[in-house]
Design a protein around this motif. Structure first.
Motif, short mmCIF file in Angstrom:
data_model
loop_
_atom_site.label_atom_id
_atom_site.label_comp_id
_atom_site.label_asym_id
_atom_site.label_seq_id
_atom_site.Cartn_x
_atom_site.Cartn_y
_atom_site.Cartn_z
N GLN A 300 0.82 -1.21 0.00
CA GLN A 300 0.00 0.00 0.00
C GLN A 300 0.85 1.26 0.00
O GLN A 300 0.34 2.36 -0.21
N THR A 301 2.15 1.13 0.27
CA THR A 301 3.04 2.30 0.29
C THR A 301 4.14 2.11 -0.73
O THR A 301 4.46 1.00 -1.16
N ASP A 302 4.74 3.24 -1.13
CA ASP A 302 5.79 3.19 -2.15
C ASP A 302 7.18 2.98 -1.56
O ASP A 302 8.06 2.44 -2.22
N GLY A 303 7.40 3.40 -0.35
CA GLY A 303 8.74 3.36 0.22
C GLY A 303 8.93 2.23 1.21
O GLY A 303 8.01 1.47 1.52
N PRO A 304 10.15 2.09 1.73
CA PRO A 304 10.44 1.04 2.72
C PRO A 304 9.83 1.39 4.07
O PRO A 304 9.50 2.55 4.33
N PRO A 305 9.64 0.41 4.92
CA PRO A 305 9.11 0.69 6.26
C PRO A 305 10.11 1.53 7.04
O PRO A 305 11.33 1.42 6.84
N PRO A 306 9.64 2.40 7.93
CA PRO A 306 10.57 3.23 8.72
C PRO A 306 11.41 2.37 9.66
O PRO A 306 10.94 1.35 10.18
N LEU A 307 12.67 2.79 9.87
CA LEU A 307 13.56 2.07 10.76
C LEU A 307 14.08 3.05 11.80
O LEU A 307 14.90 3.92 11.51
N MET A 308 13.57 2.95 13.02
CA MET A 308 13.98 3.82 14.11
C MET A 308 15.24 3.26 14.76
O MET A 308 15.29 2.09 15.15
N LEU A 309 16.27 4.10 14.87
CA LEU A 309 17.54 3.67 15.44
C LEU A 309 17.80 4.34 16.77
O LEU A 309 17.43 5.50 16.97
N ILE A 310 18.46 3.61 17.67
CA ILE A 310 18.92 4.18 18.94
C ILE A 310 20.40 3.88 19.11
O ILE A 310 20.94 2.98 18.47
N GLU A 311 21.06 4.64 19.96
CA GLU A 311 22.52 4.55 20.10
C GLU A 311 22.91 3.31 20.90
O GLU A 311 22.29 2.97 21.90
N ASN A 312 23.98 2.66 20.44
CA ASN A 312 24.55 1.53 21.16
C ASN A 312 25.47 2.01 22.27
O ASN A 312 25.95 3.16 22.25
N PRO A 313 25.77 1.16 23.26
CA PRO A 313 26.74 1.55 24.29
C PRO A 313 28.11 1.81 23.67
O PRO A 313 28.51 1.13 22.73
N ASP A 314 28.81 2.80 24.20
CA ASP A 314 30.16 3.14 23.74
C ASP A 314 31.15 2.37 24.62
O ASP A 314 31.48 2.79 25.73
N ILE A 315 31.60 1.24 24.12
CA ILE A 315 32.42 0.33 24.94
C ILE A 315 33.76 0.96 25.29
O ILE A 315 34.19 0.94 26.46
N LEU A 316 34.44 1.53 24.30
CA LEU A 316 35.75 2.13 24.55
C LEU A 316 35.65 3.27 25.57
O LEU A 316 36.45 3.35 26.52
N LYS A 317 34.68 4.14 25.40
CA LYS A 317 34.53 5.28 26.31
C LYS A 317 34.17 4.80 27.72
O LYS A 317 34.66 5.34 28.72
N THR A 318 33.32 3.77 27.79
CA THR A 318 32.93 3.24 29.10
C THR A 318 34.13 2.72 29.87
O THR A 318 34.31 3.02 31.06
N VAL A 319 34.98 1.93 29.19
CA VAL A 319 36.16 1.38 29.86
C VAL A 319 37.14 2.50 30.21
O VAL A 319 37.74 2.51 31.29
N SER A 320 37.32 3.47 29.31
CA SER A 320 38.26 4.57 29.56
C SER A 320 37.85 5.39 30.77
O SER A 320 38.71 5.93 31.48
N HIS A 321 36.54 5.51 31.01
CA HIS A 321 36.05 6.36 32.10
C HIS A 321 35.81 5.61 33.40
O HIS A 321 35.27 6.18 34.35
N MET A 322 36.21 4.36 33.48
CA MET A 322 36.00 3.59 34.71
C MET A 322 36.73 4.24 35.88
O MET A 322 37.92 4.56 35.77
N GLU A 323 36.03 4.44 36.98
CA GLU A 323 36.66 5.04 38.16
C GLU A 323 37.43 4.01 38.96
O GLU A 323 38.44 4.33 39.59
N GLN A 324 36.96 2.78 38.94
CA GLN A 324 37.64 1.70 39.65
C GLN A 324 37.91 0.56 38.68
O GLN A 324 37.05 0.21 37.87
N GLY A 325 39.10 -0.02 38.76
CA GLY A 325 39.43 -1.17 37.93
C GLY A 325 39.75 -0.84 36.49
O GLY A 325 39.76 -1.74 35.64
N ARG A 326 40.00 0.45 36.17
CA ARG A 326 40.35 0.80 34.80
C ARG A 326 41.67 0.14 34.43
O ARG A 326 42.63 0.16 35.19
N PRO A 327 41.74 -0.50 33.25
CA PRO A 327 43.01 -1.09 32.82
C PRO A 327 44.12 -0.04 32.79
O PRO A 327 43.87 1.15 32.52
N GLU A 328 45.32 -0.48 33.04
CA GLU A 328 46.47 0.44 33.01
C GLU A 328 46.63 1.09 31.64
O GLU A 328 47.04 2.25 31.53
N LEU A 329 46.31 0.32 30.60
CA LEU A 329 46.47 0.82 29.23
C LEU A 329 45.18 0.53 28.47
O LEU A 329 44.76 -0.62 28.35
#
Length: 407
Positions: A300-329
């Motif tokens: 009934q429509t000409d275009g593709p169905p809409p695809l709503m996107l949300i942001e994934n977790p930022d793994i690198l930033k999460t590990v970099s900002h760890m207050e406890q147990g952050r890797p040395e490097l």
């Protein structure tokens, strides 16, 4: 020059797979000589192993003819690599403690070559602290492992403990044969021994419906090569990988995931670590909802169905900002198609990680076998020449070792 492995077949139901392994190796131009343990003869026969290997099968330490020629010494040193498949809990325990009660264990104690173990046992036996201690002892001695896989077992239980498939073991054998398999216990230098490394590799897949997903072209090759290089230097390596078709590097603990959220959870579970390397090409976005049924075209429509996107977790930033147990490097990767160094500098500051490895992926890097890496730190920018991904990984591993240990 033809390579040869000495295959020790232990006493487990997975012994039948070792017959297939002999055939797979033969097709790859690798010869096999077989030691069949007493338990192994309960599952396969010397006749079948001998027919497939084209050589005599050895089983008795007290064979007068063989031992008159010091058979266990000759067997242990005439091959380029010793392979134990299946490696039962009992064989692992005896090898870890240096016991030598039969031909197989005497040969393991007498060899001057590295040993590749393919464990196979019940999941409870695999998870038992004694088994895990034995495995760590053997790894500390420089020995290699492939598998086990997870799945249904002959005992009716499900979990880790299935012996790796013959093709995967053959892949691991070929990888081991590319490096020096001779063990010099006096001179072997493992600068990262006692250090833990955590690496992410490959793409993630973000499901749209049961048959479609969002992903990228990452092959996982660079991350797998880095994991292998750090393991070669003695690190205890955990590799968290998205869906790729690569064998697990020798001596590396591999955890398979699909989505970015699963990768984030696996990283958090695997910490603490001395170094974290975020090589994976994690999807930045995922569908807000995954349809339970395949999404159909709407006539009934000409275009593709809409695809709503949300942001994934930022793994690198999460590990970099760890207050406890952050890797040395904490090290990130910046896959760029333009303004490579400038974008990498900005990413390092934005993520607050220690190093960024930048590479230009406008060519054949994603999925290819070569890479040009630029190491960006707070103080320096170092560009390495175009190298195959294994060589590039070793250069990065050497820099990591220098940063963590001073050598």
């Amino acid at each position: 020059m033809t390579k040869r492995v000495l295959l020790i077949i232990g006493g487990g139901i997975a012994a039948y797979k070792s017959l297939f392994l002999i055939r797979v190796l033969a097709k790859r131009g690798i010869e096999s000589r077989v030691i069949l343990t007493r338990g192994g003869t309960e599952f396969v026969t010397p006749l079948s192993a001998g027919a497939l290997s084209g050589d005599k099968v050895y089983s008795d330490l007290w064979d007068l003819t063989d031992e008159a020629e010091m058979g266990h010494i000759e067997l242990s040193r005439s091959a380029d690599l010793v392979v134990v498949a299946p490696a039962t809990a009992n064989l692992l325990a005896q090898a870890a403690h240096g016991l030598a009660g039969d031909l197989a264990t005497t040969t393991l104690l007498a060899t001057d070559k590295r040993v590749l173990f393919a464990p196979a046992m019940n999941v409870r036996m695999w998870e038992h602290p004694a088994t895990q201690r034995n495995i760590q002892t053997l790894r500390n001695d420089g020995q290699l492992f492939v598998g086990p896989d997870s799945g249904a077992m002959a005992c009716g239980e499900f979990g880790d403990g299935r012996m790796a498939e013959p093709e995967a073991i053959a892949d691991a054998i070929e990888e081991a044969l590319k490096s020096n398999t001779h063990i010099d216990r006096e001179k072997k230098v493992l600068p990262l021994k006692g250090k833990k490394a955590l690496i992410t590799a490959g793409p993630t897949r973000e499901p749209i419906d049961p048959v479609r997903y969002l992903s990228n072209h990452s092959s996982g090759k660079q991350g797998f090569a880095i994991a292998a290089a750090l393991a070669e230097l003695g690190a205890e390596v955990t590799l968290i990988s998205g869906p790729v078709h690569l064998p697990c590097p020798i001596g590396v603990n591999r955890i398979d995931i699909e989505t970015a959220e699963e990768m984030m959870g696996a990283v958090q579970d695997a910490l603490p670590s001395d170094v974290f390397i975020s090589v994976a090409a994690v999807a930045d976005w995922r569908p807000a909802e995954c349809a339970s049924l395949k999404v159909k075209k709407d006539k009934q429509t000409d275009g593709p169905p809409p695809l709503m996107l949300i942001e994934n977790p930022d793994i690198l930033k999460t590990v970099s900002h760890m207050e406890q147990g952050r890797p040395e490097l904490v090290i990130g990767f910046a896959a760029e198609t333009n303004d490579v160094v400038e974008n990498a500098r900005a990413k390092r500051l934005r993520k607050e990680c220690d190093w960024i490895v930048a590479n230009d992926v406008s060519g054949d890097v994603m999925g290819g076998d070569h890479n040009v890496m630029i190491l960006v730190t707070a103080d320096t920018e170092t560009e390495w020449p175009r190298l195959d991904k294994q060589a590039a990984a070793r250069k990065l591993a050497a820099k990591i070792s220098e940063a963590l240990t001073g050598h």
